[in-house]
Design an enzyme around this catalytic site. Structure first.
Site, PDB file in Angstrom:
ATOM      1  N   ARG A  76     -25.046  12.342 -37.252  1.00 52.73           N
ATOM      2  CA  ARG A  76     -23.704  12.818 -37.595  1.00 52.73           C
ATOM      3  C   ARG A  76     -22.844  13.079 -36.360  1.00 52.73           C
ATOM      4  O   ARG A  76     -21.622  13.252 -36.496  1.00 52.73           O
ATOM      5  CB  ARG A  76     -23.795  14.075 -38.462  1.00 52.73           C
ATOM      6  CG  ARG A  76     -24.238  13.809 -39.888  1.00 52.73           C
ATOM      7  CD  ARG A  76     -24.173  15.072 -40.733  1.00 52.73           C
ATOM      8  NE  ARG A  76     -24.355  14.788 -42.149  1.00 52.73           N
ATOM      9  CZ  ARG A  76     -25.535  14.772 -42.762  1.00 52.73           C
ATOM     10  NH1 ARG A  76     -26.635  15.018 -42.059  1.00 52.73           N
ATOM     11  NH2 ARG A  76     -25.624  14.518 -44.056  1.00 52.73           N
ATOM     12  N   GLY A  82     -39.062  15.265 -37.169  1.00 55.57           N
ATOM     13  CA  GLY A  82     -38.483  16.001 -36.055  1.00 55.57           C
ATOM     14  C   GLY A  82     -38.217  17.455 -36.381  1.00 55.57           C
ATOM     15  O   GLY A  82     -37.943  17.820 -37.521  1.00 55.57           O
ATOM     16  N   HIS A 115     -34.529   9.867 -32.450  1.00 52.42           N
ATOM     17  CA  HIS A 115     -35.411   9.027 -33.258  1.00 52.42           C
ATOM     18  C   HIS A 115     -36.400   8.261 -32.376  1.00 52.42           C
ATOM     19  O   HIS A 115     -37.581   8.126 -32.704  1.00 52.42           O
ATOM     20  CB  HIS A 115     -34.594   8.001 -34.061  1.00 52.42           C
ATOM     21  CG  HIS A 115     -33.738   8.604 -35.131  1.00 52.42           C
ATOM     22  ND1 HIS A 115     -32.372   8.557 -35.086  1.00 52.42           N
ATOM     23  CD2 HIS A 115     -34.065   9.247 -36.279  1.00 52.42           C
ATOM     24  CE1 HIS A 115     -31.879   9.149 -36.164  1.00 52.42           C
ATOM     25  NE2 HIS A 115     -32.885   9.575 -36.903  1.00 52.42           N
TER      26      HIS A 115
END
Length: 279
Positions: free
Chosen positions: A187, A147, A34
């Protein structure tokens, strides 16, 4: 760094800006992948806005919405240190004030949304398109940063923007990996220590397939060998396929620029990745 939770404050801030705004939508639990998108946004625009919202519309009934990691305070600290201009943190009441059962839905292009994750997650990409469309209407950015790790999502949003005649520029951010090759993902925090040791095999398998498919090897045989290797290591494979990077159509021969796509469960955690055949 202002943090907005309502549309009126966000729009008042937006109207006072001079210069272009780049927007990075996220579901939080931010990582270095990110941050790379935030840096890309800062390099392309004078102002950067990041949204943090775990969108329930893109989770199926048996999926990990409740388990999805949330770390708002830590996320805000990272964004402040990265020089983010502003953060938008809407809640369900703001995004879906009449609930989710009687809602106008933005449907994704069928050719792009039917294969890969779309075949296993019905309604997922409609949820993605709907929330991205709503956020774009609220934020009104000049640039949207997405992304390439979620490559199918990227292509679907690019097509939605074109089909809806939106003026925002969709800018892809290169996929970022941890030192052992595992694609950064929120995750990853859900993996047990033992699973985390196995997880990089997903990327390694795709890299190997991308290299071997340049030699004219049979794609079906390569895909089966890759699937067998992953399953022997403990993955439960959803798909492992070679597809065209633009149309996402299935390919039976290797082409430079085509991509190997994979999704696989490791324990209770679903991981996705993709690797391009070198040009």
């Amino acid at each position: 760094m202002p943090v907005f939770k309502d549309i009126s404050s966000l729009r008042q801030w937006r109207q006072g800006l001079q210069g272009p705004l780049a927007f990075v939508p996220t579901m939080g639990n931010l990582h270095d992948g990110h941050m790379a998108l935030v840096r890309l946004a800062a390099a392309r625009a004078e102002h950067v806005l990041v949204s943090i919202y775990v969108n329930p519309l893109q989770f199926g009934p048996q999926e990990d919405f409740a388990r999805y990691p949330r770390s708002l305070d830590k996320d805000l600290q990272q964004l402040h240190a990265a020089g983010c201009s502003t953060v938008f943190t809407p809640d369900d009441a703001l995004m879906y004030p009449r609930g989710r059962k009687d809602l106008s839905i933005i449907m994704p292009a069928r050719s792009l949304s039917k294969p890969l994750c779309g075949a296993r997650r019905p309604g997922h990409f409609a949820g993605v398109c709907t929330v991205v469309n709503k956020l774009l209407q609220m934020v009104q950015p000049e640039i949207l940063i997405l992304g390439e790790k979620d490559y199918q999502q990227l292509r679907i949003v690019q097509q939605m923007v074109a089909d809806m005649n939106m003026t925002v520029q969709v800018l892809p951010g290169p996929l970022q990996r941890e030192a052992d090759g595992l694609a950064y993902s929120s995750r990853n925090a859900l993996l047990s220590p033992a699973e985390r040791q196995i997880a990089p095999l997903l990327a390694a398998t795709l890299v190997d397939l991308a290299q071997r498919s340049r030699s004219g090897a049979m794609i079906a045989e390569l895909a089966q060998a890759g699937r067998d290797s992953l399953e022997q290591a403990g993955f439960v494979v959803d798909y492992l396929e070679l597809r065209d990077s633009q149309t996402l159509q299935l390919l039976d021969h290797g082409l430079p620029g085509a991509r190997w796509f994979a999704a696989a469960h490791l324990g209770q955690t679903r991981l996705i990745d993709n690797v391009m055949i070198p040009l």
